[in-house]
Design a protein around this motif. Structure first.
Motif, PDB file in Angstrom:
ATOM      1  N   GLU A 116       0.821  -1.207   0.000  1.00  0.00           N
ATOM      2  CA  GLU A 116       0.000   0.000   0.000  1.00  0.00           C
ATOM      3  C   GLU A 116       0.853   1.254   0.000  1.00  0.00           C
ATOM      4  N   SER A 117       1.937   1.257   0.825  1.00  0.00           N
ATOM      5  CA  SER A 117       2.763   2.454   0.915  1.00  0.00           C
ATOM      6  C   SER A 117       3.591   2.655  -0.343  1.00  0.00           C
ATOM      7  N   THR A 118       4.121   1.571  -0.931  1.00  0.00           N
ATOM      8  CA  THR A 118       4.945   1.735  -2.120  1.00  0.00           C
ATOM      9  C   THR A 118       4.113   2.155  -3.315  1.00  0.00           C
ATOM     10  N   SER A 119       2.830   1.789  -3.307  1.00  0.00           N
ATOM     11  CA  SER A 119       1.984   2.185  -4.423  1.00  0.00           C
ATOM     12  C   SER A 119       1.768   3.690  -4.433  1.00  0.00           C
ATOM     13  N   ALA A 120       2.022   4.323  -3.273  1.00  0.00           N
ATOM     14  CA  ALA A 120       1.846   5.766  -3.190  1.00  0.00           C
ATOM     15  C   ALA A 120       3.113   6.526  -3.535  1.00  0.00           C
ATOM     16  N   ALA A 121       4.174   5.795  -3.932  1.00  0.00           N
ATOM     17  CA  ALA A 121       5.424   6.448  -4.291  1.00  0.00           C
ATOM     18  C   ALA A 121       5.211   7.356  -5.488  1.00  0.00           C
ATOM     19  N   PRO A 122       5.991   8.426  -5.595  1.00  0.00           N
ATOM     20  CA  PRO A 122       5.773   9.393  -6.670  1.00  0.00           C
ATOM     21  C   PRO A 122       5.967   8.794  -8.050  1.00  0.00           C
ATOM     22  N   THR A 123       4.969   8.945  -8.891  1.00  0.00           N
ATOM     23  CA  THR A 123       5.052   8.451 -10.261  1.00  0.00           C
ATOM     24  C   THR A 123       4.910   9.584 -11.266  1.00  0.00           C
ATOM     25  N   ASP A 124       4.618  10.783 -10.779  1.00  0.00           N
ATOM     26  CA  ASP A 124       4.435  11.933 -11.655  1.00  0.00           C
ATOM     27  C   ASP A 124       5.798  12.497 -12.049  1.00  0.00           C
ATOM     28  N   ASN A 125       6.137  12.360 -13.317  1.00  0.00           N
ATOM     29  CA  ASN A 125       7.432  12.844 -13.784  1.00  0.00           C
ATOM     30  C   ASN A 125       7.526  14.365 -13.764  1.00  0.00           C
ATOM     31  N   ASN A 126       6.376  15.032 -13.600  1.00  0.00           N
ATOM     32  CA  ASN A 126       6.392  16.491 -13.553  1.00  0.00           C
ATOM     33  C   ASN A 126       6.802  17.024 -12.184  1.00  0.00           C
ATOM     34  N   LEU A 127       6.843  16.141 -11.180  1.00  0.00           N
ATOM     35  CA  LEU A 127       7.280  16.566  -9.853  1.00  0.00           C
ATOM     36  C   LEU A 127       8.765  16.903  -9.872  1.00  0.00           C
ATOM     37  N   SER A 128       9.130  17.924  -9.121  1.00  0.00           N
ATOM     38  CA  SER A 128      10.550  18.239  -8.984  1.00  0.00           C
ATOM     39  C   SER A 128      11.205  17.179  -8.102  1.00  0.00           C
ATOM     40  N   ASN A 129      12.526  17.120  -8.157  1.00  0.00           N
ATOM     41  CA  ASN A 129      13.239  16.158  -7.316  1.00  0.00           C
ATOM     42  C   ASN A 129      12.996  16.430  -5.837  1.00  0.00           C
ATOM     43  N   ALA A 130      12.910  17.708  -5.469  1.00  0.00           N
ATOM     44  CA  ALA A 130      12.646  18.045  -4.066  1.00  0.00           C
ATOM     45  C   ALA A 130      11.263  17.558  -3.650  1.00  0.00           C
ATOM     46  N   ASP A 131      10.274  17.700  -4.542  1.00  0.00           N
ATOM     47  CA  ASP A 131       8.919  17.235  -4.230  1.00  0.00           C
ATOM     48  C   ASP A 131       8.874  15.713  -4.120  1.00  0.00           C
ATOM     49  N   LYS A 132       9.628  15.040  -4.979  1.00  0.00           N
ATOM     50  CA  LYS A 132       9.701  13.578  -4.880  1.00  0.00           C
ATOM     51  C   LYS A 132      10.334  13.173  -3.549  1.00  0.00           C
ATOM     52  N   GLY A 133      11.367  13.911  -3.160  1.00  0.00           N
ATOM     53  CA  GLY A 133      11.991  13.628  -1.874  1.00  0.00           C
ATOM     54  C   GLY A 133      11.012  13.792  -0.728  1.00  0.00           C
ATOM     55  N   THR A 134      10.200  14.848  -0.788  1.00  0.00           N
ATOM     56  CA  THR A 134       9.216  15.087   0.269  1.00  0.00           C
ATOM     57  C   THR A 134       8.160  13.991   0.296  1.00  0.00           C
ATOM     58  N   THR A 135       7.763  13.519  -0.881  1.00  0.00           N
ATOM     59  CA  THR A 135       6.787  12.429  -0.941  1.00  0.00           C
ATOM     60  C   THR A 135       7.339  11.174  -0.283  1.00  0.00           C
ATOM     61  N   TYR A 136       8.593  10.850  -0.595  1.00  0.00           N
ATOM     62  CA  TYR A 136       9.206   9.681   0.028  1.00  0.00           C
ATOM     63  C   TYR A 136       9.383   9.890   1.533  1.00  0.00           C
ATOM     64  N   TYR A 137       9.700  11.118   1.928  1.00  0.00           N
ATOM     65  CA  TYR A 137       9.835  11.398   3.366  1.00  0.00           C
ATOM     66  C   TYR A 137       8.514  11.124   4.078  1.00  0.00           C
ATOM     67  N   ASN A 138       7.418  11.579   3.493  1.00  0.00           N
ATOM     68  CA  ASN A 138       6.108  11.376   4.106  1.00  0.00           C
ATOM     69  C   ASN A 138       5.727   9.903   4.173  1.00  0.00           C
ATOM     70  N   LEU A 139       6.326   9.092   3.286  1.00  0.00           N
ATOM     71  CA  LEU A 139       6.095   7.648   3.316  1.00  0.00           C
ATOM     72  C   LEU A 139       7.015   6.944   4.315  1.00  0.00           C
ATOM     73  N   GLY A 140       7.944   7.705   4.893  1.00  0.00           N
ATOM     74  CA  GLY A 140       8.896   7.106   5.825  1.00  0.00           C
ATOM     75  C   GLY A 140      10.094   6.479   5.150  1.00  0.00           C
ATOM     76  N   SER A 141      10.248   6.696   3.832  1.00  0.00           N
ATOM     77  CA  SER A 141      11.390   6.141   3.089  1.00  0.00           C
ATOM     78  C   SER A 141      12.505   7.186   3.060  1.00  0.00           C
ATOM     79  N   TYR A 142      13.226   7.288   4.171  1.00  0.00           N
ATOM     80  CA  TYR A 142      14.189   8.368   4.334  1.00  0.00           C
ATOM     81  C   TYR A 142      15.371   8.261   3.369  1.00  0.00           C
ATOM     82  N   ASP A 143      15.846   7.048   3.115  1.00  0.00           N
ATOM     83  CA  ASP A 143      16.976   6.891   2.192  1.00  0.00           C
ATOM     84  C   ASP A 143      16.595   7.347   0.785  1.00  0.00           C
TER      85      ASP A 143
END
Length: 287
Positions: A116-143
């Motif tokens: 469930e959590s990995t399915s929420a990983a960022p898939t939008d290529n229009n997101l900036s790298n910083a926004d992708k990082g924030t999305t992963y942070y919110n998922l608890g995927s710090y690395d």
């Protein structure tokens, strides 16, 4: 006479296989993800297993004499180094292989629970790298978050979102020194960024430097920070500084923003007994 027609010695294919796997081991050495660590382990395992079957010998430890007694066999030393290395390589390779196999099986079990959590990983290529990082942070995927924050900073070293994101990620990982460094960088980039001042106050609070925490939190407050968690941190900071009235003021702001926080209400009953009845009435409404 041309010796090219004579018999040629061909290296056993085991040796080539060992070489290929050990080269793969070297190439993957610095890559730090579970997938590549798995390949690393397999490379080492198959490398030493192949070495074991290659007929590997140690000429320095053979029992044939050199010099005047060349051609004669010396008495056995009682310990066969070549055989020992082969046995060791086999045990190491087999053990490492099964260790990695168990890790893969365990990883699959964990993966099933995190679908469930990995399915929420960022898939939008229009997101900036910083926004992708924030999305992963919110998922608890710090690395993973760090990877994208680093990419953003490689593109723009003054990317405020990436600087703050790294600071917050380090804080969540418990690395307060690194968090402090990146928080200060983000403040140098934008001196009135309220979230950075909030985080800086939280770092000082965690280090029990309450005076410094209060200064930073007041700066964040002056930049219109208006969150119940922020008010709670301010209240706790002032309570640790024995500024009771200021602490009560911010505890009240917490329940003004979120009147379902029963622990805060119960704490106010003790801290502010003059208004205990009103706090108790609020608790009754929540039951």
């Amino acid at each position: 006479m041309d010796d090219s027609s004579g018999p040629k010695t061909v290296s056993p294919w085991y040796r080539r296989l060992a070489l290929y796997f050990l080269i793969l081991f070297a190439l993957l050495w610095s890559i730090d993800t579970f997938f590549f660590v798995t390949l690393l382990g397999l490379a080492a395992s198959f490398g030493v297993l192949s070495l074991n079957g290659s007929g590997f010998t140690l000429p320095s430890f053979n029992t044939t004499s050199q010099g005047p007694m060349s051609g004669k066999t010396l008495p056995a030393s009682g310990f066969n180094f070549t055989k020992a290395i082969r046995i060791f390589s086999f045990i190491f390779g087999a053990s490492f292989f099964f260790f990695i196999l168990i890790g893969i099986i365990s990883g699959n079990d964990d993966g099933a629970s995190s679908t469930e959590s990995t399915s929420a990983a960022p898939t939008d290529n229009n997101l900036s790298n910083a926004d992708k990082g924030t999305t992963y942070y919110n998922l608890g995927s710090y690395d993973s978050a760090m990877i994208f924050y680093d990419k953003a900073l490689a593109e723009n070293a003054s990317d405020l979102d990436a600087q703050y994101g790294k600071a917050l990620t380090y804080f969540s990982q418990g690395d307060l020194d690194a968090s402090l460094s990146w928080t200060q960088k983000s403040i140098r980039t934008k001196s009135d960024y309220n979230l950075s001042w909030w985080l800086l106050g939280d770092i000082y609070y965690t280090n029990q430097k309450y005076d410094s925490a209060a200064i930073c939190l007041e700066r964040a407050y002056s930049y219109h920070t208006d969150e119940p968690d922020f008010y709670l941190l301010m209240a706790q900071t002032y309570e640790n500084l024995s500024f009771k009235e200021r602490a009560i003021e911010f505890y009240k702001k917490v329940i003004e923003k979120d009147d379902t926080r029963t622990e805060t209400i119960e704490h106010l009953i003790t801290l502010d007994p003059d208004n205990a009845q009103s706090y108790k009435a609020l608790l009754e409404k929540l039951k």
